[in-house]
Write an enzyme that holds these catalytic residues in place. Structure first.
Site, PDB file in Angstrom:
ATOM      1  N   CYS A 138      61.072  81.771  14.799  1.00 45.64           N
ATOM      2  CA  CYS A 138      60.271  80.773  14.081  1.00 45.64           C
ATOM      3  C   CYS A 138      58.835  81.262  14.197  1.00 45.64           C
ATOM      4  O   CYS A 138      58.417  81.704  15.277  1.00 45.64           O
ATOM      5  CB  CYS A 138      60.419  79.401  14.731  1.00 45.64           C
ATOM      6  SG  CYS A 138      59.171  78.183  14.214  1.00 45.64           S
ATOM      7  N   GLY A 169      61.977  72.334  10.338  1.00 41.12           N
ATOM      8  CA  GLY A 169      63.183  72.732  11.066  1.00 41.12           C
ATOM      9  C   GLY A 169      64.146  71.602  11.364  1.00 41.12           C
ATOM     10  O   GLY A 169      65.315  71.840  11.672  1.00 41.12           O
ATOM     11  N   CYS A 204      57.786  81.530   6.901  1.00 41.51           N
ATOM     12  CA  CYS A 204      58.527  80.484   7.603  1.00 41.51           C
ATOM     13  C   CYS A 204      60.009  80.846   7.543  1.00 41.51           C
ATOM     14  O   CYS A 204      60.560  81.014   6.447  1.00 41.51           O
ATOM     15  CB  CYS A 204      58.275  79.146   6.896  1.00 41.51           C
ATOM     16  SG  CYS A 204      59.267  77.790   7.523  1.00 41.51           S
ATOM     17  N   ASN A 205      60.632  80.969   8.702  1.00 42.35           N
ATOM     18  CA  ASN A 205      62.055  81.307   8.739  1.00 42.35           C
ATOM     19  C   ASN A 205      62.899  80.216   8.092  1.00 42.35           C
ATOM     20  O   ASN A 205      63.879  80.490   7.401  1.00 42.35           O
ATOM     21  CB  ASN A 205      62.514  81.480  10.194  1.00 42.35           C
ATOM     22  CG  ASN A 205      61.896  82.692  10.856  1.00 42.35           C
ATOM     23  OD1 ASN A 205      62.488  83.749  10.922  1.00 42.35           O
ATOM     24  ND2 ASN A 205      60.680  82.541  11.352  1.00 42.35           N
ATOM     25  N   THR A 206      62.508  78.971   8.332  1.00 45.78           N
ATOM     26  CA  THR A 206      63.301  77.836   7.844  1.00 45.78           C
ATOM     27  C   THR A 206      63.260  77.778   6.316  1.00 45.78           C
ATOM     28  O   THR A 206      64.301  77.603   5.660  1.00 45.78           O
ATOM     29  CB  THR A 206      62.746  76.528   8.446  1.00 45.78           C
ATOM     30  OG1 THR A 206      62.609  76.697   9.864  1.00 45.78           O
ATOM     31  CG2 THR A 206      63.658  75.362   8.153  1.00 45.78           C
TER      32      THR A 206
END
Ligand code: DGL
Length: 278
Positions: A195, A42, A73-75
């Protein structure tokens, strides 16, 4: 091991997605990679997260029989999923993104908090998600620097993230910066955990914000979408309908301690974590 679903994250966060995947697909085999040797994502550049995501998918495809991939994973989803899909057109790929629409459906005050990494919030993908919704509610977006890393370290150090004062202090700093939480007009009544690490500090956040605030995370919808994708792409592994599946292989690129402890506690799974060096 029969055909497996590959799952990856920068660290232990993706286990919050794997929990839901396992509940939705109990006989499915999974291979989980925690890229803890290169975390946190992040606070890294987009190019770095893209390079790591590519390397992990290449590794998963070379070393295992993968029938689908979940970018837990959002990132990494924000930075790389479009490239991964273009480079692996034969592989069904599911990503995660902050659950803004479900939050909108829940919020009565129309003030919605979004906790995510700095990189997710700065991404074009997040901007495209937020823009069409921003006339319907106010989204207060908080880049939670340091939080994913603190969750990793807490798990590594104490095998327990439920009662640590350091985590509470970091959560307090970030939630205070967002404003007042509650159910009265002008207060934030819904909080998006954007997240995959953050569901592991939901108890601390509840302690700080009180019982009325609604939390929205993405594990269950992602699991449903993955199951649907497997059914519709014709990749339904025969082994899923037989007994004996449901194995989970765990790998990490850093120290195995955090993933080992988190898998025991959160899945639970007693499998031994193997270290990868790439
Ligand atoms: N768990 C990741 C996410 O969902 C990223 C955490 C990090 O490495 O910064 O965004």
């Amino acid at each position: 091991m029969s055909l497996a679903i590959g799952v990856f994250d920068s660290g232990i966060g993706g286990l919050s997605i794997l929990q839901a995947l396992r509940a939705a697909l109990p006989r499915q085999d999974f291979v989980y990679v925690a890229d803890s040797g290169h975390a946190p994502y992040g606070e890294r550049s987009e190019a770095y997260v893209i390079a790591r995501s590519r390397a992990i998918v290449q590794h998963l495809r070379a070393a295992h029989r993968i029938e689908a991939l979940v970018v837990a994973c959002n990132t990494a989803t924000a930075a790389a999923i479009h490239l991964l899909r273009a480079e692996h057109p034969d592989l069904p790929i599911v990503g995660v993104e902050p659950a803004l629409k479900p939050a909108l459906a829940l919020s009565k005050t129309r003030r919605i908090g979004v906790m995510a990494t700095r990189s997710t919030l700065a991404s074009a993908k997040f901007e495209a998600l937020l823009r069409p919704l921003s006339s319907q509610a106010e989204f207060i977006c908080q880049p939670c620097d340091g939080l994913a890393d603190a969750i990793e370290h807490s798990m590594q150090a104490r095998e327990n993230v439920s009662d640590t004062t350091e985590l509470l202090a970091i959560c307090d700093g970030h939630t205070r910066a967002m404003g007042t939480f509650g159910t009265k007009g002008g207060e934030i009544d819904t909080l998006v955990l954007g997240c995959t690490h953050y569901p592991f500090v939901e108890p601390q956040l509840r302690e700080l914000l009180g019982p009325q605030v609604q939390f929205v995370s993405t594990g269950e919808p992602v699991a449903r979408q993955t199951r649907h994708l497997l059914q519709t792409t014709g990749n339904a592994a025969p082994a899923r309908t037989k007994a004996g599946g449901g194995r989970i292989l765990l790998y990490c690129t850093g120290s195995p301690a955090a993933l080992q402890a988190a898998a025991r506690r959160w899945l639970p799974c007693e499998g031994v974590v193997e270290q990868l060096s790439f």
